[in-house]
Scaffold this motif. Structure first.
Motif, mmCIF file in Angstrom:
data_model
loop_
_atom_site.group_PDB
_atom_site.id
_atom_site.type_symbol
_atom_site.label_atom_id
_atom_site.label_comp_id
_atom_site.label_asym_id
_atom_site.label_seq_id
_atom_site.Cartn_x
_atom_site.Cartn_y
_atom_site.Cartn_z
ATOM 1 N N ARG A 25 -2.219 2.826 -7.802
ATOM 2 C CA ARG A 25 -2.428 4.269 -6.471
ATOM 3 C C ARG A 25 -1.839 3.317 -4.758
ATOM 4 N NH1 ARG A 25 -7.431 5.623 -7.053
ATOM 5 N NH2 ARG A 25 -6.898 5.599 -9.500
ATOM 6 N N ALA A 26 -2.585 1.838 -4.451
ATOM 7 C CA ALA A 26 -2.331 1.497 -3.716
ATOM 8 C C ALA A 26 -0.680 1.289 -2.970
ATOM 9 C CB ALA A 26 -3.003 0.127 -3.466
ATOM 10 N N LEU A 27 0.118 1.140 -4.020
ATOM 11 C CA LEU A 27 0.908 0.635 -3.999
ATOM 12 C C LEU A 27 1.612 1.465 -3.777
ATOM 13 C CD1 LEU A 27 2.157 -2.165 -7.721
ATOM 14 C CD2 LEU A 27 1.448 -2.743 -4.906
ATOM 15 N N GLU A 28 1.887 2.289 -4.812
ATOM 16 C CA GLU A 28 2.447 3.572 -4.150
ATOM 17 C C GLU A 28 2.050 4.445 -3.002
ATOM 18 O OE1 GLU A 28 1.495 6.940 -6.850
ATOM 19 O OE2 GLU A 28 1.678 8.314 -4.739
ATOM 20 N N ASP A 29 1.093 4.127 -2.413
ATOM 21 C CA ASP A 29 0.614 4.038 -0.962
ATOM 22 C C ASP A 29 2.218 3.939 0.206
ATOM 23 O OD1 ASP A 29 -0.799 6.230 -0.695
ATOM 24 O OD2 ASP A 29 -2.662 5.079 -0.433
ATOM 25 N N GLY A 38 10.785 -2.254 6.845
ATOM 26 C CA GLY A 38 11.872 -2.826 6.792
ATOM 27 C C GLY A 38 11.833 -4.047 6.082
ATOM 28 N N GLU A 39 11.081 -3.643 4.954
ATOM 29 C CA GLU A 39 10.338 -5.025 4.055
ATOM 30 C C GLU A 39 11.330 -4.692 2.361
ATOM 31 O OE1 GLU A 39 5.579 -3.689 4.588
ATOM 32 O OE2 GLU A 39 6.151 -3.091 3.103
ATOM 33 N N MET A 40 11.839 -3.866 2.081
ATOM 34 C CA MET A 40 13.170 -3.902 1.210
ATOM 35 C C MET A 40 14.205 -5.018 1.899
ATOM 36 S SD MET A 40 11.814 -1.883 -1.242
ATOM 37 C CE MET A 40 10.615 -1.406 -1.926
ATOM 38 N N GLU A 41 14.638 -5.056 0.559
ATOM 39 C CA GLU A 41 16.187 -5.873 1.098
ATOM 40 C C GLU A 41 16.682 -5.968 -0.544
ATOM 41 O OE1 GLU A 41 15.661 -10.301 2.229
ATOM 42 O OE2 GLU A 41 13.785 -9.469 1.975
ATOM 43 N N LEU A 42 18.538 -6.636 -0.128
ATOM 44 C CA LEU A 42 19.347 -6.506 -1.393
ATOM 45 C C LEU A 42 18.991 -8.196 -2.120
ATOM 46 C CD1 LEU A 42 21.230 -2.857 -0.991
ATOM 47 C CD2 LEU A 42 19.530 -3.263 -2.177
ATOM 48 N N ARG A 43 19.371 -8.528 -3.329
ATOM 49 C CA ARG A 43 19.571 -9.625 -3.684
ATOM 50 C C ARG A 43 21.415 -8.778 -4.644
ATOM 51 N NH1 ARG A 43 16.630 -10.373 -0.737
ATOM 52 N NH2 ARG A 43 14.644 -12.258 -1.283
ATOM 53 N N HIS A 66 5.994 -6.936 0.368
ATOM 54 C CA HIS A 66 5.388 -6.712 0.404
ATOM 55 C C HIS A 66 4.006 -7.442 1.064
ATOM 56 C CE1 HIS A 66 0.604 -4.850 0.021
ATOM 57 N NE2 HIS A 66 1.438 -4.174 -0.592
ATOM 58 N N PRO A 67 3.462 -6.970 2.308
ATOM 59 C CA PRO A 67 2.663 -8.004 3.359
ATOM 60 C C PRO A 67 2.007 -8.441 3.030
ATOM 61 C CG PRO A 67 2.422 -6.093 3.981
ATOM 62 C CD PRO A 67 3.383 -5.739 2.570
ATOM 63 N N ASP A 68 1.079 -8.149 1.650
ATOM 64 C CA ASP A 68 -0.148 -8.988 1.366
ATOM 65 C C ASP A 68 0.305 -9.608 0.069
ATOM 66 O OD1 ASP A 68 -2.034 -7.524 3.326
ATOM 67 O OD2 ASP A 68 -2.008 -5.970 2.011
ATOM 68 N N PHE A 77 8.450 -1.464 -9.034
ATOM 69 C CA PHE A 77 7.811 -0.575 -8.246
ATOM 70 C C PHE A 77 8.790 0.212 -8.524
ATOM 71 C CE2 PHE A 77 10.813 -3.576 -5.438
ATOM 72 C CZ PHE A 77 11.532 -2.886 -5.439
ATOM 73 N N ILE A 78 9.742 0.064 -9.212
ATOM 74 C CA ILE A 78 10.454 1.731 -9.720
ATOM 75 C C ILE A 78 9.862 2.414 -10.277
ATOM 76 C CG2 ILE A 78 12.909 2.227 -10.621
ATOM 77 C CD1 ILE A 78 13.782 0.717 -7.826
ATOM 78 N N PRO A 79 9.225 2.563 -11.224
ATOM 79 C CA PRO A 79 8.741 3.207 -11.983
ATOM 80 C C PRO A 79 7.861 4.411 -11.255
ATOM 81 C CG PRO A 79 8.793 1.039 -12.669
ATOM 82 C CD PRO A 79 9.509 1.011 -12.209
ATOM 83 N N ILE A 80 7.355 3.236 -10.103
ATOM 84 C CA ILE A 80 6.336 3.816 -9.248
ATOM 85 C C ILE A 80 6.890 4.858 -8.226
ATOM 86 C CG2 ILE A 80 4.893 3.749 -7.616
ATOM 87 C CD1 ILE A 80 3.505 1.013 -8.513
ATOM 88 N N ALA A 81 8.140 4.122 -8.133
ATOM 89 C CA ALA A 81 8.756 5.178 -6.906
ATOM 90 C C ALA A 81 9.662 6.023 -7.674
ATOM 91 C CB ALA A 81 10.219 4.275 -6.108
ATOM 92 N N GLU A 82 9.598 6.562 -9.198
ATOM 93 C CA GLU A 82 10.595 7.602 -9.796
ATOM 94 C C GLU A 82 9.260 8.684 -9.910
ATOM 95 O OE1 GLU A 82 13.280 5.840 -12.039
ATOM 96 O OE2 GLU A 82 11.981 5.853 -13.089
ATOM 97 N N GLU A 83 8.275 8.169 -9.859
ATOM 98 C CA GLU A 83 7.170 9.260 -10.078
ATOM 99 C C GLU A 83 6.531 9.443 -8.739
ATOM 100 O OE1 GLU A 83 3.424 8.113 -12.335
ATOM 101 O OE2 GLU A 83 4.653 7.059 -13.854
ATOM 102 N N ALA A 84 6.658 8.828 -8.163
ATOM 103 C CA ALA A 84 5.859 9.473 -6.866
ATOM 104 C C ALA A 84 6.875 10.010 -6.022
ATOM 105 C CB ALA A 84 5.205 8.377 -6.097
ATOM 106 N N ASN A 85 8.056 10.855 -6.736
ATOM 107 C CA ASN A 85 9.274 10.826 -5.627
ATOM 108 C C ASN A 85 10.363 10.464 -4.214
ATOM 109 O OD1 ASN A 85 9.846 13.560 -5.812
ATOM 110 N ND2 ASN A 85 8.693 14.928 -5.787
ATOM 111 N N LEU A 86 9.636 8.718 -4.577
ATOM 112 C CA LEU A 86 10.340 7.820 -3.403
ATOM 113 C C LEU A 86 11.476 7.460 -3.702
ATOM 114 C CD1 LEU A 86 6.381 6.346 -2.940
ATOM 115 C CD2 LEU A 86 7.967 8.293 -1.771
ATOM 116 N N ILE A 87 12.089 7.341 -4.729
ATOM 117 C CA ILE A 87 13.120 6.591 -5.787
ATOM 118 C C ILE A 87 14.538 7.385 -4.583
ATOM 119 C CG2 ILE A 87 13.266 8.516 -7.595
ATOM 120 C CD1 ILE A 87 14.276 4.675 -7.274
ATOM 121 N N TRP A 88 14.544 8.660 -3.922
ATOM 122 C CA TRP A 88 15.787 9.590 -3.651
ATOM 123 C C TRP A 88 15.926 9.103 -2.281
ATOM 124 C CZ3 TRP A 88 19.435 11.765 -5.497
ATOM 125 C CH2 TRP A 88 20.358 12.473 -4.651
#
Ligand code: C2E
Ligand code: MG
Ligand code: MG
Ligand code: MG
Length: 289
Positions: A25-29, A38-43, A66-68, A77-88
């Protein structure tokens, strides 16, 4: 005593589960603000022609710092993003950034972008892809979308329509993690794949005496060749695995034996003067990506 142990174990597991749910839940938030912060980056990980050692493509793999908690892997985190509607929004950002970077790569080098089944099920996907190509100027055939067999578990008419629309854009399609899902093979009758990616689970033990994985890889290669598709073996870590994969006529290789996923600046250091060849080095270097 046995009973006591059993009860103790049960409460251990349930508090463990509780903790896992809370972390999730914390990660989803935090994920909601991660892009904006700007915490996402590509490798980028090179995909190499197994015979010539030439880099023919590069796969974009997203990382979240993640800052902490530090770097969190997409497997988490991709499965969390998928469930939380953040993957788009995340998927759209990945696509644009990857196309933008790929414009700078030598020759015909392709960029491969992973597309979640959730994105694939959204009828706006072709529009988003077309817009990423148009704004960056990347030629459509230099973009390869990686999808998994699970897209075939959805509505088959919608799936067919999506393939048609993506095909019309002129982008390439790769079937990722082949052989690990629960789908039937019947989709290969119509789905227009340019490439099959052989999952690393088949590669891992292939060099171990008595393993059946070499036979399975050979069968996948025969299937791909008959259907005029390329093959990429994923997760090649050692020179022994590379040698076997070459013997089995897999056309392309991706794995730590050539390079781990690296930052864009580091990727560009490999790319010189139009020829982009990297030498394999084993065993299993640079694990900490
Ligand atoms: P994938 O698409 O099958 O990517 C290959 C994974 O294998 C990557 O893990 C890569 O770092 C890892 N790998 C490459 N070579 C080796 C090797 O020699 N040995 C081992 N042990 N591993 C190797 P990563 O980056 O953690 O990504 C995991 C999965 O997360 C990806 O699997 C993909 O399904 C998903 N993913 C990554 N980026 C994105 C993204 O931008 N969008 C979506 N929807 N999914 C993504
Ligand atoms: Mg992939
Ligand atoms: Mg894969
Ligand atoms: Mg995978």
């Amino acid at each position: 005593a046995a009973k006591g142990n059993g009860r103790g174990r049960f409460s251990f597991y349930s508090s463990d589960l509780h903790q896992a749910a809370e972390i999730r839940r914390a990660l989803e938030d935090d994920l909601r603000d991660a892009l904006a912060r700007g915490e996402m980056e590509l490798r980028y990980q090179p995909v190499v022609n197994a015979k010539s050692n030439m880099v023919t493509g590069v796969e974009a793999l997203v990382r979240w710092t993640h800052p902490d908690r530090g770097v969190i892997s997409p497997g988490v985190f991709i499965p969390i993003a998928e469930e939380a509607n953040l993957i788009w929004p995340l998927g759209e950002w990945v696509l644009r950034k990857a196309c933008e970077d790929a414009v700078n790569w030598p020759g015909e080098t392709r960029v491969a972008v992973n597309v979640s089944p959730i994105q694939f099920a959204n009828e706006d996907l072709p529009k988003i892809v077309a817009s990423a190509l148009a704004t960056t100027g990347l030629a459509p055939d230099r973009l390869e979308l990686e999808i998994t067999e699970s897209v075939f578990l959805g509505d088959s008419a919608d799936t067919a329509k999506m393939f048609k629309a993506l095909n019309a854009l002129g982008v390439r399609l790769a079937l990722d993690d082949f052989g690990t899902g629960y789908s039937s093979l019947s989709y290969l009758q119509t789905a227009p794949f340019d490439k099959i990616k052989i999952d690393q689970s088949f590669v891992r033990d292939a060099t171990v005496p008595g393993s059946r994985n070499g036979a399975i890889i050979a069968a996948i290669v025969a299937l791909a060749e008959a259907l005029e598709m390329e093959t990429t073996a994923e997760g090649i870590e050692s020179l022994d695995q590379l040698e076997l994969i070459r013997k089995l006529n897999v056309s392309h290789v991706q794995g730590y034996v050539y390079s781990k996923p690296v930052r864009h600046t580091e990727l560009l250091e490999h790319a010189e003067a139009g020829s982009w060849i990297i030498k394999p080095a084993g065993p299993a270097r640079q694990r900490n990506d």
